[in-house]
Design an enzyme around this catalytic site. Structure first.
Site, PDB file in Angstrom:
ATOM      1  N   ASP A 124       0.866  -1.176   0.000  1.00 45.98           N
ATOM      2  CA  ASP A 124       0.000   0.000   0.000  1.00 45.98           C
ATOM      3  C   ASP A 124       0.906   1.231   0.000  1.00 45.98           C
ATOM      4  O   ASP A 124       1.861   1.310   0.782  1.00 45.98           O
ATOM      5  CB  ASP A 124      -0.907   0.004   1.229  1.00 45.98           C
ATOM      6  CG  ASP A 124      -1.924   1.129   1.179  1.00 45.98           C
ATOM      7  OD1 ASP A 124      -3.000   0.927   0.597  1.00 45.98           O
ATOM      8  OD2 ASP A 124      -1.641   2.219   1.721  1.00 45.98           O
ATOM      9  N   LEU A 125       0.634   2.184  -0.885  1.00 44.27           N
ATOM     10  CA  LEU A 125       1.480   3.375  -1.006  1.00 44.27           C
ATOM     11  C   LEU A 125       1.160   4.354   0.112  1.00 44.27           C
ATOM     12  O   LEU A 125       0.000   4.751   0.283  1.00 44.27           O
ATOM     13  CB  LEU A 125       1.273   4.032  -2.368  1.00 44.27           C
ATOM     14  CG  LEU A 125       1.489   3.140  -3.597  1.00 44.27           C
ATOM     15  CD1 LEU A 125       1.306   3.956  -4.864  1.00 44.27           C
ATOM     16  CD2 LEU A 125       2.861   2.493  -3.565  1.00 44.27           C
TER      17      LEU A 125
ATOM     18  N   ASP B 196      -4.610   2.371  -4.288  1.00 41.65           N
ATOM     19  CA  ASP B 196      -3.152   2.397  -4.361  1.00 41.65           C
ATOM     20  C   ASP B 196      -2.551   1.127  -3.765  1.00 41.65           C
ATOM     21  O   ASP B 196      -1.433   1.142  -3.259  1.00 41.65           O
ATOM     22  CB  ASP B 196      -2.604   3.630  -3.627  1.00 41.65           C
ATOM     23  CG  ASP B 196      -3.016   3.656  -2.160  1.00 41.65           C
ATOM     24  OD1 ASP B 196      -3.973   2.953  -1.802  1.00 41.65           O
ATOM     25  OD2 ASP B 196      -2.382   4.383  -1.371  1.00 41.65           O
TER      26      ASP B 196
END
Length: 779
Positions: free
Chosen positions: A362-363, A405
């Site tokens: 996950d960004l 994301d």
């Protein structure tokens, strides 16, 4: 003469000539001479226009016009030969064997049509040519039944081949006009006008050729009849097309021939024409050898066309199936493909004992990119992330975007190899991403879980959940990076959707909206409080400053730490208000303790993207002015691992802060991937060494060497080093011995309130380090 005026003049002259020829106002002898002159003049004008178009074009278009010029020159020579022969040999026409130069016209025209930049791809070229063959063959079969069968039957002994030349010429012309018609309906809009004019001109020439052939069979032909109008008008239209053509400024868009309606209705219309023509002819004509050969060739072409159509449909079905398993934005797999590959890998584990591993990423702070630079920039960043992950995994691994994301990787095989690939994926984010000229330092929080060959049975959902929990463990820790799933992570309940929305864990009796409303009210009422962690100079033991740390007191007496609510602050656009609140309170408290005789500065963490805003220096100056605190007593800390999008703007803001005598510190040094480049790019006064960076110096020689090198580099650059999270005397002594300037941590004291600062460091300050459990962590 400008091309526009020349085009208008040619069109007007052509219309006037056509009306004059049709009206039959002049005597037959005069009409024949004028008509013969125009018969030669019109192709000369068309050839000159094609030469001008070739000179004004480039690339494939220039080559197309040169081929057109070649064909028009052949037609002009043939026309001049016809007129010359009629003028000097009592009006008799040339034989078909003596007019071979006319054949150059359809050859050059056909090559020109295929060379025009119409966007036709090689994949569809065979299908396109088959379409043209079927349509041309059908038209030619009609033309044969109506006209050429009489020529064929009228040919004397030994004249069959000679009499077949008009048929060959007609077949070539029909094939070329068919190509042109198909390109008109399938080609790009910027070429459609030119192709339409060329096609209409060619149709005029072909109609006159057909009528001329029919008249020649039934009687003598002489110039001055209506037949000549088609030739002359057709050549003038070709001239207008050449003069009005433009060089395309962009590559022609790719043509998908299977979607063109011409593929459906044009072959159907020609089939109907063949049937209608056949009904008007006797059976003997339908069973002649040319008709049978033409019919067999046409049937073979139709069969091949259907075979290609079926192959294309199967390919399209395969492409559609593949696209259904691909994320349309990034091109990597979607959740469906991920789930299919993971399920397949788990079944293979049960059957063949092949281990399976899953990595979920996950960004961090991706929403900031959307908020700062817009959603299109965020989409471009996601595409770059998908490409970067795909570049470092193995060919057999599956990369997928689960949504938003969040990305995932399915890996089968040796677990150590899978962990190596997972570390390589996490390390791939070391280099910044360049999006629309902005350098974005994006870091992921990643979780890794595996099911080995000899382990207990585990479901697909359970393995994914383990990787998910490990990822949220990395995110919750605040440092990101890669976390491998352990059993203790299963005991911590993480609400996935709640965390993705707010960044905070679920609380009993509180919904996301309730918690967000409470936070907004706390910010508006200045209910967030500050505690201060003392900082001491290592060589003398003197107090030098405090780091301000924000807290959120709850009605039930508990206190939320920054990691509990700052993610929600960032995601919901409240960082400006919180930053102003912290700056204001910290400056006021620092001014008060200095007035009480405590000569210590205060350090405030600023959200790094705020430093890309030109208002940051003014806001800090406003807090200083309102409190009366000297600017040199304020240190602005920027978190190294946060997104720093516009480095040039950030550099300018930091320069302005230092010009106002406000100190700048880079926080959490050693946890990110771009630290050394930040030392080069960003002006700063302090370097704060992260606790994880200095913790192993007593037991790890490599870590100790790295810390010594960083401290030495900072000394060379004139930058003060501050060690965070110092928990014991041995670490403090090591740092003092190797030149570190300042230290903070539980060994020196826990964070305390403003009243605690006054009580402990008032007129008779006690600087003796406070003892703390070895397991305590700095906040």
């Amino acid at each position: 003469m400008p091309t526009g005026r020349a085009t208008v003049l040619i069109a007007a002259a052509g219309a006037a000539i056509a009306m004059w020829l049709i009206s039959d106002w002049a005597p037959p002898a005069v009409l024949a001479r004028v008509d013969s002159g125009l018969y030669v003049l019109a192709p000369c004008v068309a050839a000159g226009s094609a030469a001008w178009a070739a000179r004004s074009s480039s690339g494939r278009q220039r080559l197309a016009w040169l081929c057109m010029l070649f064909g028009l020159i052949g037609w002009t020579i043939g026309a001049a030969s016809v007129v010359r022969f009629e003028a000097f040999w009592s009006g008799h026409t040339l034989s078909t064997a003596q007019t071979w130069t006319f054949v150059l016209f359809p050859i050059g025209f056909g090559a020109a049509v295929l060379l025009f930049p119409t966007g036709l791809t090689r994949r569809y070229l065979g299908r396109f040519l088959l379409d043209a063959t079927i349509v041309a063959g059908s038209f030619f079969l009609v033309f044969w039944l109506v006209v050429m069968d009489e020529v064929y039957r009228a040919a004397g002994p030994g004249e069959g081949l000679t009499q077949m030349l008009p048929a060959v010429y007609a077949a070539m012309e029909i094939a070329v006009v068919t190509l042109a018609l198909l390109l008109v309906v399938r080609g790009p809009s910027d070429q459609r006008a030119t192709l339409t004019l060329l096609t209409v001109g060619l149709v005029g020439v072909i109609l006159s050729d057909g009528v001329y052939t029919y008249i020649s069979v039934h009687g003598a032909y002489a110039h001055g009849s209506l037949v000549d109008t088609g030739w002359i008008a057709g050549m003038f239209l070709i001239a207008i097309a050449a003069l009005s053509s433009r060089q395309p400024t962009a590559p022609a868009p790719k043509v998908r021939t299977e979607s063109a309606w011409a593929s459906v209705w044009l072959p159907g219309i020609t089939a109907v024409l063949v049937v209608l023509a056949a009904t008007t002819e006797p059976v003997a004509d339908l069973t002649s050898r040319p008709v049978l050969v033409l019919g067999a060739c046409l049937a073979l072409a139709i069969f091949a066309r259907q075979f290609l159509a079926i192959s294309d449909n199967q390919r399209l079905l395969r492409e559609a199936a593949a696209q259904a398993l691909r994320d349309p934005l990034t091109g990597v797999g979607n959740y469906t493909l991920f789930n299919d590959r993971l399920t397949e890998a788990m079944l293979r584990r049960e059957r063949d004992g092949v281990p399976v591993a899953v990595m979920v990423l996950d960004l961090n702070d991706f929403k900031l990119v959307n908020d700062s630079y817009g959603h299109p920039a965020g989409d471009r960043l996601l595409r770059l992330v998908g490409d970067r992950i795909s570049e470092v995994v193995r060919p057999a691994d599956t990369v997928a975007r689960l949504g938003g994301d969040e990305f995932a990787v399915v890996m089968a095989g040796d677990i150590e190899d899978a962990q190596r690939i997972a570390r390589r994926v996490a390390g791939a984010f070391g280099a910044s991403f360049v999006v629309d000229g902005h350098e974005l330092a994006i870091r992921p929080s990643a979780g890794f879980a595996f099911a080995d060959a000899d382990g207990c049975a585990v479901s697909t959902e359970a393995l994914l959940k383990q990787a998910d929990n490990a990822m949220y463990s990395a995110k919750w820790a605040g440092s990101g990076g890669l976390h491998v799933y352990t059993a203790d992570m299963a005991s911590v309940r993480v609400d996935r959707e709640l965390f993705r929305t707010t960044g905070v864990p679920e609380r009993s009796g509180s919904t996301v909206l309730t918690l967000l409303s409470e936070l907004r009210r706390a910010v508006q009422r200045s209910e967030l409080t500050l505690v201060y962690q003392p900082q001491f100079r290592l060589q003398t033991g003197d107090l030098v400053g405090f780091e301000a740390l924000v807290r959120w007191p709850q009605p039930d007496g508990t206190v939320l730490m920054p990691g509990d609510f700052l993610p929600m602050v960032r995601r919901n656009g409240m960082m400006d208000e919180v930053t102003d609140l912290v700056l204001r309170k910290a400056c006021v408290d620092a001014a008060r303790w200095q007035a009480a005789g405590i000569h210590a500065s205060v350090a405030v963490n600023l959200f790094a993207p705020l430093l890309a805003h030109a208002t940051a220096p003014g806001r800090a100056a406003a807090a200083l002015s309102a409190s009366g605190l000297p600017p040199s007593s304020l240190t602005v800390e920027i978190t190294e691992h946060m997104v720093l999008g516009d480095l040039e703007q950030t550099r300018e803001v930091l320069r302005q802060l230092r010009e106002r005598q406000i100190r700048v510190a880079i926080d959490d040094f050693g946890t990110g991937y771009s630290t050394l480049s930040y030392l080069r790019e960003l002006p700063c006064d302090e370097l704060k060494l992260d606790p994880e960076f200095i913790a192993p110096v007593l037991i790890d020689p490599t870590a100790a060497a790295v810390v010594r090198a960083v401290v030495g580099l900072a000394q060379v650059l004139g930058i003060t080093t501050v060690a965070e999270g110092v928990e014991n005397a041995h670490t403090a002594a090591w740092l003092r011995q190797h030149g570190c300037d300042i230290a903070q941590g539980y060994f020196y004291g826990r964070p305390i309130t403003f009243d605690g600062v006054i009580d402990r460091f008032g007129p008779a300050p006690c600087v003796t380090p406070a003892t703390a459990p070895a397991s305590a962590k700095s906040n």
